[in-house]
Design a protein around this motif. Structure first.
Motif, PDB file in Angstrom:
ATOM      1  N   GLN A  95      -9.648  18.636   3.393  1.00 62.05           N
ATOM      2  CA  GLN A  95      -9.419  17.335   3.274  1.00 62.05           C
ATOM      3  C   GLN A  95      -8.121  17.042   2.627  1.00 62.05           C
ATOM      4  O   GLN A  95      -7.820  15.688   2.689  1.00 62.05           O
ATOM      5  CB  GLN A  95     -10.314  17.171   1.942  1.00 62.05           C
ATOM      6  CG  GLN A  95     -11.954  16.920   2.306  1.00 62.05           C
ATOM      7  CD  GLN A  95     -13.114  17.577   1.651  1.00 62.05           C
ATOM      8  OE1 GLN A  95     -12.528  17.486   1.076  1.00 62.05           O
ATOM      9  NE2 GLN A  95     -14.415  16.826   2.673  1.00 62.05           N
ATOM     10  N   ASP A 157      -0.083  17.172  -0.021  1.00 59.30           N
ATOM     11  CA  ASP A 157      -1.599  16.042  -0.360  1.00 59.30           C
ATOM     12  C   ASP A 157      -1.652  15.403   1.224  1.00 59.30           C
ATOM     13  O   ASP A 157      -0.460  14.402   0.336  1.00 59.30           O
ATOM     14  CB  ASP A 157      -1.602  16.839  -1.104  1.00 59.30           C
ATOM     15  CG  ASP A 157      -2.264  15.599  -2.122  1.00 59.30           C
ATOM     16  OD1 ASP A 157      -3.137  14.829  -1.550  1.00 59.30           O
ATOM     17  OD2 ASP A 157      -2.883  15.751  -3.132  1.00 59.30           O
ATOM     18  N   SER A 159      -2.398  12.458   0.885  1.00 59.72           N
ATOM     19  CA  SER A 159      -3.756  11.409   0.048  1.00 59.72           C
ATOM     20  C   SER A 159      -2.192  10.603  -0.622  1.00 59.72           C
ATOM     21  O   SER A 159      -1.896   9.951  -1.336  1.00 59.72           O
ATOM     22  CB  SER A 159      -4.236  11.254  -0.764  1.00 59.72           C
ATOM     23  OG  SER A 159      -4.327  12.745  -1.902  1.00 59.72           O
ATOM     24  N   GLN A 160      -0.987  11.854  -0.963  1.00 54.25           N
ATOM     25  CA  GLN A 160      -0.496  11.668  -1.923  1.00 54.25           C
ATOM     26  C   GLN A 160       1.138  11.611  -1.490  1.00 54.25           C
ATOM     27  O   GLN A 160       2.320  11.270  -1.999  1.00 54.25           O
ATOM     28  CB  GLN A 160       0.249  12.552  -2.810  1.00 54.25           C
ATOM     29  CG  GLN A 160      -1.642  12.758  -4.058  1.00 54.25           C
ATOM     30  CD  GLN A 160      -1.268  11.427  -4.560  1.00 54.25           C
ATOM     31  OE1 GLN A 160      -0.841  10.916  -5.118  1.00 54.25           O
ATOM     32  NE2 GLN A 160      -2.892  11.171  -4.899  1.00 54.25           N
ATOM     33  N   SER A 161       1.374  11.850   0.139  1.00 51.03           N
ATOM     34  CA  SER A 161       2.852  12.371   0.889  1.00 51.03           C
ATOM     35  C   SER A 161       3.216  13.293  -0.005  1.00 51.03           C
ATOM     36  O   SER A 161       4.453  13.109   0.658  1.00 51.03           O
ATOM     37  CB  SER A 161       3.200  10.860   1.262  1.00 51.03           C
ATOM     38  OG  SER A 161       2.232   9.681   2.415  1.00 51.03           O
ATOM     39  N   SER A 164       1.161  19.772  -2.565  1.00 53.97           N
ATOM     40  CA  SER A 164       0.372  19.969  -3.748  1.00 53.97           C
ATOM     41  C   SER A 164       0.455  20.944  -4.205  1.00 53.97           C
ATOM     42  O   SER A 164       0.891  22.014  -4.066  1.00 53.97           O
ATOM     43  CB  SER A 164      -0.986  20.243  -2.506  1.00 53.97           C
ATOM     44  OG  SER A 164      -2.557  20.805  -3.118  1.00 53.97           O
ATOM     45  N   GLN A 262       2.138   5.095   7.575  1.00 58.63           N
ATOM     46  CA  GLN A 262       0.650   4.515   6.398  1.00 58.63           C
ATOM     47  C   GLN A 262      -0.372   4.930   7.694  1.00 58.63           C
ATOM     48  O   GLN A 262      -1.158   4.811   7.131  1.00 58.63           O
ATOM     49  CB  GLN A 262       1.145   2.959   6.571  1.00 58.63           C
ATOM     50  CG  GLN A 262       2.038   2.441   5.924  1.00 58.63           C
ATOM     51  CD  GLN A 262       2.269   2.966   4.667  1.00 58.63           C
ATOM     52  OE1 GLN A 262       0.990   2.731   3.462  1.00 58.63           O
ATOM     53  NE2 GLN A 262       3.083   3.481   3.678  1.00 58.63           N
ATOM     54  N   HIS A 264      -2.167   7.882   9.893  1.00 56.33           N
ATOM     55  CA  HIS A 264      -2.056   9.078  10.814  1.00 56.33           C
ATOM     56  C   HIS A 264      -2.448   9.284  11.998  1.00 56.33           C
ATOM     57  O   HIS A 264      -2.424   8.665  12.972  1.00 56.33           O
ATOM     58  CB  HIS A 264      -3.368  10.607   9.677  1.00 56.33           C
ATOM     59  CG  HIS A 264      -3.279  10.185   8.866  1.00 56.33           C
ATOM     60  ND1 HIS A 264      -3.779   9.011   7.783  1.00 56.33           N
ATOM     61  CD2 HIS A 264      -2.832  11.101   7.352  1.00 56.33           C
ATOM     62  CE1 HIS A 264      -3.486   8.829   6.250  1.00 56.33           C
ATOM     63  NE2 HIS A 264      -3.400  10.332   6.245  1.00 56.33           N
TER      64      HIS A 264
END
Length: 468
Positions: A95, A157, A159-161, A164, A262, A264
């Motif tokens: 995830q 990550d 979600s953060q581009s 992580s 924006q 995937h």
């Protein structure tokens, strides 16, 4: 080896009269999951390349690890297990990064070098992927990793581009400076270095657009659009998906889209592709004409018969063996020849649809299936593909889709800062050809069949697991 290959390529192009001064922009791709460890001092060497020497001569002392780990590296299982534990489990890691921990993924390779070769790791000034390493040779300085290829590291990550922190710290302390910040795949990194201008005649205004991995570049070469799915039917079958709302899972891989950050892309790989089709062909008549006739002469849904054909251990699902079920879900030892052919082909495509949907893919009006690879020349196979996905199937010539995608991305890089979309930038490219449209009854047949297929796949997976 890679540097010498580039030396040879550029030298041969020059000797053939290629006019490098006409190149306005370039990009490229590298095999995914490979890593290059630059030795301290390499940045200065890149800035001061001697045009009288080959690149390989200039850079022969610039690497702290001489043999680059690549995607075939399967020695990092302990590091994978540790990363999944640090993340709170395999699903949590998927995830975060788009994939559970895989041995070939670069973060786990880096972790192993840090743990087993600490002196070489201490001498490292920068870690590149193969793609950003190649871009560095054109830039004359360290190129950043692009977001799409960076997803193949178990470190980014989604979600953060960005990297992580949890994953970085689990792999090696102080890792972020060795990677630097990732960039969007359409980024113009700068002009080519003076070495290439002097030695080969590149224009000083030639732009270097971020390089990416071979799979993201292939997606660009196939010119996928939102909602599209590409199916490559080769020795292994590969599925590329354009996803807006992905659901990373324990299977498959999710990447940031190389032509639209924006969105995937997802990648699914199935080992039992053409070799399984060829075996069933040989056992069911011995020719492709018999094979094709079997598909024509059997009905959609195959009278409820379903088959799983895993001649070698499959990836999705992790099962092996041939498993046949009748319309009442009873396991049977054989099918008639015509039934066998349709069970194989329907089963292969139902599996692709099932696992695509698990990652968030949804068939909507306007969905296209783009087919390539050897089996895409068979109209009857493509008709089953169209029926199972309830979408029109188009064929594309993608024998060089990775290289073509890199050229497309170079063009897009020049135009992206002006707000031009990738699809508009490459709209003059050749269009795919319509090869099959779904039967009007296909949706009802295969929507119901997919539910049974999913249940039977779980049963096959359970039966295939080693018994304690």
């Amino acid at each position: 080896m890679w540097i010498k290959a580039l030396d040879k390529l550029l030298t041969r192009m020059k000797s053939c009269g290629f006019d490098f001064s006409r190149v306005k922009a370039l990009s490229g791709s590298g095999q995914q999951h490979g890593s290059v460890f630059w030795r301290k001092g390499a940045a200065q060497t890149l800035r001061s390349l001697d045009p009288d020497l080959d690149l390989s001569q200039n850079l022969q002392d610039s690497f702290s690890v001489q043999d680059s780990p690549v995607w075939m590296d399967s020695s990092c299982r302990p590091q994978c297990d540790a990363l999944e534990r640090a993340a709170g489990g395999a699903l949590t890691l998927a995830q975060i990064t788009g994939s559970r921990a895989y041995e070939r993924f670069t973060g786990n390779q880096i972790c192993k070098v840090f743990q087993t070769r600490p002196e070489e790791f201490k001498l490292t000034e920068r870690i590149s992927l193969v793609s950003s390493f190649a871009a560095s040779l054109f830039l004359g300085r360290f190129a950043p990793i692009d977001l799409s290829d960076g997803c193949g590291m178990n470190l980014l990550d989604l979600s953060q581009s960005d990297w992580s922190e949890l994953c970085l710290n689990a792999c090696a302390p102080g890792l972020r400076p060795l990677l630097a910040a990732p960039v969007p795949s359409s980024s113009v990194l700068g002009p080519v270095c003076s070495y290439l201008v002097t030695r080969f005649g590149f224009s000083e205004r030639c732009s270097v657009v971020a390089f990416t991995g071979d799979n993201p570049a292939s997606l660009a070469g196939m010119r996928l659009k939102p909602g599209d799915i590409a199916v490559s039917l080769g020795t292994s079958d590969t599925v590329f998906l354009w996803l807006q709302f992905p659901r990373p899972a324990l299977e498959g891989h999710v990447f940031i889209n190389p032509v639209d950050p924006q969105h995937h892309m997802a990648l699914l790989c199935f080992k039992n592709g053409s070799l399984a089709r060829e075996r069933v062909r040989d056992e069911s008549g011995g020719s492709w004409s018999h094979f094709s006739s079997a598909l024509t002469d059997t009905p959609l849904g195959n009278h409820g018969n379903i088959g799983f054909y895993f001649d070698v251990l499959e990836i999705l699902p992790a099962a092996v063996g041939v498993h046949r079920f009748d319309a009442h879900n009873n396991k049977v030892s054989s099918f008639p020849a015509h039934t066998e052919v349709r069970a194989l082909v329907e089963g292969q495509f139902l599996s692709k649809r099932l696992h695509a949907e698990k990652l968030g893919y949804t068939i909507v009006p306007g969905t296209r299936v783009l087919a390539t690879g050897g089996a895409s020349s068979n109209p009857q196979i493509l008709q089953v593909l169209s029926d199972v996905f309830n979408a029109p199937v188009y064929t594309i010539d993608s024998s060089n889709s990775t290289c073509l995608g890199s050229a497309y991305r170079a063009l897009h890089g020049l135009l992206a800062e002006s707000g031009v979309s990738f699809s508009d930038a490459v709209k003059k490219g050749s269009e795919p050809k319509l090869a099959a449209t779904p039967d009007p009854e296909a949706k009802q047949v295969y929507d119901e069949m997919l539910k049974r297929f999913a249940q039977l796949e779980d049963r096959v997976l359970l039966e295939s697991r080693p018994q304690d």
